[in-house]
Motif scaffolding. Structure first.
Motif, PDB file in Angstrom:
ATOM      1  N   VAL A  49      59.732 -27.729  41.654  1.00  0.00           N
ATOM      2  CA  VAL A  49      59.935 -26.366  42.144  1.00  0.00           C
ATOM      3  C   VAL A  49      58.666 -25.923  42.850  1.00  0.00           C
ATOM      4  O   VAL A  49      57.557 -26.125  42.339  1.00  0.00           O
ATOM      5  CB  VAL A  49      60.244 -25.402  40.973  1.00  0.00           C
ATOM      6  CG1 VAL A  49      60.380 -23.979  41.478  1.00  0.00           C
ATOM      7  CG2 VAL A  49      61.494 -25.854  40.229  1.00  0.00           C
ATOM      8  N   ASN A  67      58.991 -19.118  37.147  1.00  0.00           N
ATOM      9  CA  ASN A  67      59.879 -20.276  37.261  1.00  0.00           C
ATOM     10  C   ASN A  67      60.170 -20.862  35.881  1.00  0.00           C
ATOM     11  O   ASN A  67      59.780 -21.985  35.566  1.00  0.00           O
ATOM     12  CB  ASN A  67      59.236 -21.346  38.147  1.00  0.00           C
ATOM     13  CG  ASN A  67      58.942 -20.861  39.548  1.00  0.00           C
ATOM     14  OD1 ASN A  67      59.815 -20.877  40.403  1.00  0.00           O
ATOM     15  ND2 ASN A  67      57.714 -20.426  39.775  1.00  0.00           N
ATOM     16  N   LYS A  96      61.471 -34.704  48.009  1.00  0.00           N
ATOM     17  CA  LYS A  96      61.000 -33.378  47.615  1.00  0.00           C
ATOM     18  C   LYS A  96      59.486 -33.282  47.812  1.00  0.00           C
ATOM     19  O   LYS A  96      58.787 -34.290  47.865  1.00  0.00           O
ATOM     20  CB  LYS A  96      61.338 -33.111  46.145  1.00  0.00           C
ATOM     21  CG  LYS A  96      62.821 -33.196  45.816  1.00  0.00           C
ATOM     22  CD  LYS A  96      63.615 -32.106  46.528  1.00  0.00           C
ATOM     23  CE  LYS A  96      65.082 -32.162  46.132  1.00  0.00           C
ATOM     24  NZ  LYS A  96      65.872 -31.091  46.785  1.00  0.00           N
ATOM     25  N   VAL A 101      53.648 -27.790  43.422  1.00  0.00           N
ATOM     26  CA  VAL A 101      54.952 -27.866  42.764  1.00  0.00           C
ATOM     27  C   VAL A 101      54.792 -27.821  41.243  1.00  0.00           C
ATOM     28  O   VAL A 101      53.738 -28.135  40.695  1.00  0.00           O
ATOM     29  CB  VAL A 101      55.728 -29.139  43.154  1.00  0.00           C
ATOM     30  CG1 VAL A 101      56.222 -29.065  44.586  1.00  0.00           C
ATOM     31  CG2 VAL A 101      54.868 -30.383  42.944  1.00  0.00           C
TER      32      VAL A 101
END
Length: 198
Positions: A49, A67, A96, A101
């Motif tokens: 993410v 998150n 990704k 992240v």
């Protein structure tokens, strides 16, 4: 990566993702013992993410609040051939981002008996937070390499049967990986644990 090996990462919800990763393979079988040094080779990973990538204590806490772990996540169940899990390879294989992240990871450990006075010992690149059976046990901040036993919990209790490890690893840039094992009351690796696939 110079040598690319095609493999399939199977998510727990039945989603199949074609990927490239040299050290990871789909989990197979219902259990996997830890290795002779106590390292855990089977994990469930969430896709990364995007976060700001700042690694101070305050920034990490802010990223986790923004998150949180999703209530019904689609985990990728993987086994690693090494003592550590290469999150860079995992993210790269899925196309990704690998920098700035957050990765959520989890695994379920089965203990053959109650064990008191043990420690969870981890290394992470970079900052990370760790929970054992929903109890926070380790917090590492700042940019760092995944050094074996870099973060060691207080003395904890492993109950007979299933125990759940959960972690969040935040990477600012470059390589990113983690490793984990349990140490006994004499700080020696515990070798008779195994990972159970939920």
């Amino acid at each position: 990566m110079n040598a690319r090996t095609t493999l399939t990462l199977v998510a727990c919800l039945g989603v199949v993702v074609s990927a490239l990763a040299g050290t990871l393979s789909p989990s197979s079988g219902t259990s996997l013992p830890v290795d002779s040094r106590g390292f855990i080779h089977r994990w469930q990973l969430l896709e990364p993410v995007a976060v700001p990538g700042r690694l101070t204590e305050a920034a990490v806490e802010e990223a986790l609040k923004a998150n949180p772990l999703p209530p019904s996540p689609a985990w990728h169940a993987v086994d690693t051939t090494r003592y550590n899990v290469n999150l860079y390879h995992f993210a790269y294989a899925l196309g990704k981002p690998t920098s700035n992240v957050l990765f959520w990871v989890t695994t379920t450990i089965e203990s053959p008996r109650d064990m008191n006075g043990v420690r969870l010992a981890i290394g992470s690149n970079a900052a990370s937070r760790w929970w054992l059976n929903d109890d926070p046990v380790i917090a590492l901040n700042d940019d760092r390499q995944a050094v074996i036993d870099d973060g060691v919990s207080r003395r904890v209790h492993l109950r007979k049967g299933r125990n759940v490890i959960r972690a969040a690893i935040i990477n600012g840039g470059g390589a990113t990986d983690f490793c984990a094992r349990f140490l006994d009351e004499n700080d020696k690796p515990i070798q008779d644990l195994k990972v159970i696939t939920p």
